[in-house]
Design a protein around this motif. Structure first.
Motif, short mmCIF file in Angstrom:
data_model
loop_
_atom_site.label_atom_id
_atom_site.label_comp_id
_atom_site.label_asym_id
_atom_site.label_seq_id
_atom_site.Cartn_x
_atom_site.Cartn_y
_atom_site.Cartn_z
N SER A 78 1.29 7.43 3.83
CA SER A 78 2.24 6.33 3.68
C SER A 78 3.50 6.58 4.50
O SER A 78 4.05 5.66 5.10
CB SER A 78 2.64 6.15 2.21
OG SER A 78 1.51 6.04 1.40
N ALA B 188 -5.67 7.58 -2.64
CA ALA B 188 -4.92 7.73 -3.88
C ALA B 188 -5.79 7.50 -5.11
O ALA B 188 -5.79 8.31 -6.03
CB ALA B 188 -3.73 6.77 -3.89
N ILE C 140 -5.12 4.48 2.51
CA ILE C 140 -4.13 5.01 1.57
C ILE C 140 -4.58 4.75 0.14
O ILE C 140 -4.61 5.66 -0.70
CB ILE C 140 -2.75 4.37 1.80
CG1 ILE C 140 -2.16 4.84 3.12
CG2 ILE C 140 -1.80 4.69 0.65
CD1 ILE C 140 -0.89 4.12 3.52
N SER C 141 -4.98 3.50 -0.13
CA SER C 141 -5.33 3.17 -1.50
C SER C 141 -6.57 3.93 -1.93
O SER C 141 -6.68 4.37 -3.08
CB SER C 141 -5.50 1.66 -1.67
OG SER C 141 -6.80 1.27 -1.40
N LEU D 60 -3.02 12.25 -4.28
CA LEU D 60 -1.78 11.51 -4.09
C LEU D 60 -0.91 12.13 -2.99
O LEU D 60 -0.23 11.42 -2.25
CB LEU D 60 -0.98 11.46 -5.40
CG LEU D 60 -1.48 10.51 -6.47
CD1 LEU D 60 -0.50 10.42 -7.60
CD2 LEU D 60 -1.71 9.12 -5.89
N ALA E 157 -2.16 10.97 0.35
CA ALA E 157 -1.89 9.53 0.48
C ALA E 157 -0.40 9.29 0.72
O ALA E 157 -0.03 8.40 1.50
CB ALA E 157 -2.35 8.80 -0.78
N ALA E 158 0.44 10.08 0.06
CA ALA E 158 1.88 9.93 0.26
C ALA E 158 2.27 10.27 1.69
O ALA E 158 3.06 9.56 2.32
CB ALA E 158 2.65 10.81 -0.73
N PHE F 143 2.09 4.33 -8.67
CA PHE F 143 0.95 4.82 -9.43
C PHE F 143 1.32 6.11 -10.17
O PHE F 143 1.10 6.26 -11.37
CB PHE F 143 -0.21 5.07 -8.45
CG PHE F 143 -1.52 5.35 -9.09
CD1 PHE F 143 -2.07 4.48 -10.02
CD2 PHE F 143 -2.25 6.48 -8.74
CE1 PHE F 143 -3.30 4.73 -10.59
CE2 PHE F 143 -3.48 6.73 -9.29
CZ PHE F 143 -4.01 5.86 -10.23
N ALA G 57 0.83 -1.21 0.00
CA ALA G 57 0.00 0.00 0.00
C ALA G 57 0.86 1.25 0.00
O ALA G 57 0.47 2.28 -0.55
CB ALA G 57 -0.93 0.00 1.21
N VAL G 58 2.04 1.18 0.61
CA VAL G 58 2.93 2.33 0.62
C VAL G 58 3.55 2.55 -0.75
O VAL G 58 3.75 3.67 -1.20
CB VAL G 58 4.02 2.14 1.70
CG1 VAL G 58 5.15 3.13 1.51
CG2 VAL G 58 3.42 2.29 3.08
N LEU H 109 2.09 1.87 -3.44
CA LEU H 109 1.02 2.21 -4.38
C LEU H 109 1.12 3.64 -4.88
O LEU H 109 1.10 3.89 -6.08
CB LEU H 109 -0.34 1.98 -3.71
CG LEU H 109 -1.53 2.43 -4.55
CD1 LEU H 109 -1.85 1.41 -5.60
CD2 LEU H 109 -2.74 2.69 -3.68
N VAL H 110 1.26 4.60 -3.96
CA VAL H 110 1.21 6.01 -4.34
C VAL H 110 2.32 6.37 -5.33
O VAL H 110 2.04 6.82 -6.43
CB VAL H 110 1.26 6.91 -3.09
CG1 VAL H 110 1.27 8.37 -3.50
CG2 VAL H 110 0.09 6.61 -2.19
N PRO H 111 3.60 6.15 -4.95
CA PRO H 111 4.64 6.55 -5.90
C PRO H 111 4.62 5.76 -7.20
O PRO H 111 4.81 6.32 -8.27
CB PRO H 111 5.94 6.28 -5.13
CG PRO H 111 5.59 5.30 -4.10
CD PRO H 111 4.18 5.58 -3.72
N LEU I 108 -3.59 -5.30 -5.07
CA LEU I 108 -3.60 -3.84 -4.99
C LEU I 108 -2.81 -3.16 -6.11
O LEU I 108 -3.34 -2.33 -6.86
CB LEU I 108 -3.06 -3.40 -3.63
CG LEU I 108 -3.07 -1.91 -3.38
CD1 LEU I 108 -4.47 -1.41 -3.26
CD2 LEU I 108 -2.26 -1.57 -2.15
#
Lengths: 311, 303
Positions: free
Chosen positions: B267, B254, B250-251, B260, B263-264, A139, A132-133, A135-137, A247
């Motif tokens: 994270s 995002a 988080i998901s 984002l 969410a970042a 993505f 999940a961590v 995911l953001v970067p 995910l």
């Protein structure tokens, strides 16, 4: 080793039977339900006695069947496509992870070099990062930065022809998903294989050296064959993660590259849940890992214990 | 001369592919995320196009009650899951640490739940918890007890139960392996001295197993923060926020809300939390290992 009370204690065996029932029960339940009509699942009156049907499997597999079952009027589930995507992604990422991870593990065990401790430590640290961590970067990067030609001539031509932003990005491709799976699994594979490579006797490698083999020959011809059990264990775990992951795959794939877990979740969240079909899809996804487990449980246990018990 | 040069380069050649991939697909993204957490960033922008907002995302989360709720749910989930699984798993290992016929078949049965896709595990349990169709409520009906709204009022408990089903075997297998690799002389000596089974467990087996148990608990704890699919499929984080663990939040932030940057930042909070836990556990582990080594030496000396 056997203690006197280990023989014929009914209570003891009752506990074991209960445990087996609890761990395997839900799987068997799902297996049975995948052969039931939704009416039977919902009414629940039939219990163990029901007429098995393969209709659910036909519905799930409708895009790969060579005949047209008459109870299906519209093939909405594209299971075959997703299954092939899953297979491609899981197999390629497993193979790549093993080769690359094995080489790195060998370097970490056998050579002293500058930056060795840094690599070793960061490998260990990266293991704790949840998907999940990432995911953001991932993505953001895969969609916007890891792209070919956004502003150039080719990009302009694509924009004119197809519209859109005019670039080709890593997101939505098999390679995009494979790349992140390889990176994600590497720390684990390196960690596990180290404990196997340590056990390879150095004298064997030196003997090969004396016979004139280069370092890569020594690695591929002497070391690799000796750590086959470790490779098998690592392969199973890597494959399992790549096969099961949802995910990152859901964030990075498009309609054509989506994998089976995404298909299941998408179908699950629809308002009207078709239990039978979903259970059939679930069974189809679960079967490869189940077969793996039955064939290679010894390797799996070795793999699990190598990380923790041997430290 | 040439070979000496090649020798010095060899380790780097072995290391290079892994290092490059991890740099591109792990380290760079993580750095990118830290950078992105200071920006008002949405998925259709490159990071350069997003406006720099400093600590705004972090401060927003710090004051956001929903984030605190998610954090609480995550910590509760992780705590109960690890504690209960450790107790049951170690207990079972102690119970089954003897020569019984078919132990390998048994172990295969036990590891089955771990190998099944989390998405499938989630859907299996969602079915079993279903208010009318589900297995559990049917069972309660058949013995005349009132039905329970498993995924309603007791959603977090139900999610925890599903995780216990899937992951207790992991702890069981590792503890069993640890038990079977204990120095036999120590156990023998204790038996000759007349220690009861219970005394052997408390004074010999558990202390000697401690290093492995701690690594196991650490691995489980880290994995408990990774759980997502099972909960997503079973409850989708609901009802309300009662099962919305951080990973899910988080998901969602995002991909659904397209923020984002926030969410970042979330994270990063999660990473810091995990880092603290890991470092703490490692320090504790080192201390315990030293203690177990001393104990080991003592026991060996006596026998």
């Amino acid at each position: 080793m056997s203690t006197p009370n280990s023989r014929a204690n009914p209570a003891f065996y009752a506990v074991i039977a209960l445990l087996v029932f609890m761990s395997v029960g839900p799987v068997i339940l799902m297996f049975m339900n995948s052969f039931k009509l939704d009416v039977d699942i919902i009414s629940g009156t039939s219990g163990l006695i029901f007429l098995p049907t393969i209709q659910n499997y036909e519905k799930a597999l409708c895009d790969v069947l060579w005949y047209e079952p008459d109870h299906i009027d519209f093939c909405s589930l594209k299971f075959g496509n997703a299954f092939i995507n899953s297979l491609i992604i899981a197999l390629i990422s497993t193979a790549l992870t093993l080769v690359i991870g094995c080489m790195a593990a060998y370097a970490l065990v056998r050579f002293r070099f500058m930056g060795r401790d840094t690599v070793s430590l960061s490998t260990l640290m990266v293991r704790m990062v949840p998907p999940a961590v990432l995911l953001v970067p991932v993505f953001g990067l895969w969609n916007n930065e890891f792209c070919l030609d956004r502003d150039g001539i080719v990009g302009g031509a694509i924009r004119d022809a197809f519209g859109g932003r005019g670039d080709v990005c890593l997101a939505g491709t098999h390679s995009g998903i494979i790349l992140i799976y390889v990176a994600m699994n590497l720390p684990f594979v390196i960690w596990i294989l180290q404990s196997f490579i340590v056990q390879v006797p150095r004298s064997l490698e030196e003997a090969a050296r004396v016979d004139g083999a280069g370092p890569f020959q020594v690695f591929f011809k002497v070391v690799l064959p000796l750590i086959k059990p470790g490779l098998a264990a690592a392969a199973i775990f890597t494959f399992r993660i790549a096969w099961n992951e949802y995910l990152l795959a859901s964030a990075l794939s498009d309609r054509d590259t989506r994998t089976v877990p995404i298909l299941i979740v998408n179908n699950m969240s629809e308002f009207n849940v078709e239990w039978g079909v979903i259970m059939a899809t679930g069974m189809l996804l679960a079967i490869p890992p189940i077969i793996f487990t039955l064939l290679a449980s010894r390797q799996i246990i070795t793999g699990m214990t190598a990380g923790a018990v041997k430290g | 001369m040439r070979t000496a040069m090649a020798n010095r380069l060899t380790p780097y050649m072995f290391m290079a592919p892994a290092a490059i991939i991890m740099a591109i697909a792990l380290m760079y993204p993580l750095g990118y995320m830290v950078w992105g957490s200071f920006r008002d960033w949405n998925p259709s922008q490159t990071i350069g196009e997003a406006e720099f907002v400093g600590l705004k995302n972090y401060i927003f989360l710090w004051n956001d009650p929903n984030f605190h709720e998610s954090l609480g749910v995550t910590l509760r989930f992780a705590f109960f899951v690890v504690t209960i699984e450790m107790i049951i798993g170690v207990g079972l290992a102690l119970l089954l640490d003897r020569e019984i016929r078919g132990i390998s078949v048994l172990r295969t049965m036990f590891i089955l739940p771990m190998m099944i896709a989390p998405v499938v595990v989630g859907l299996m349990w969602r079915y079993m918890y279903h208010p009318t169709v589900g297995t559990f409520n049917r069972f309660l009906d058949s013995i005349g007890l009132p039905r329970v709204d498993w995924l309603g009022d007791y959603a977090l408990t139900s999610v925890i139960i599903a995780d216990i089903w899937q992951w207790t075997p992991f702890i069981f297998i590792l503890s069993l392996a640890a038990l079977q690799s204990l120095p036999r002389s120590a156990l023998e000596a204790a038996r000759i001295d007349g220690a009861t089974g219970w005394q052997q467990i408390i004074h010999i087996k558990l202390p000697l197993m401690m290093p492995v148990l701690i690594v196991t608990a650490l691995l489980r704890l880290i994995d408990a923060f990774k759980v997502l699919e099972v909960i997503l499929v079973m409850t989708e984080g609901g009802p309300g926020l009662s099962t919305e663990i951080l990973a899910l939040r988080i998901s969602r932030t995002a991909t659904e809300f397209r923020e984002l940057g926030v969410a970042a930042a979330m994270s990063n909070y999660l990473l810091i939390l995990l880092l603290l836990l890991t470092v703490g556990m490692f320090a504790f582990n080192r201390w315990q290992e030293a203690r177990a080594a001393r104990l080991n030496a003592l026991v060996e000396e006596e026998s």
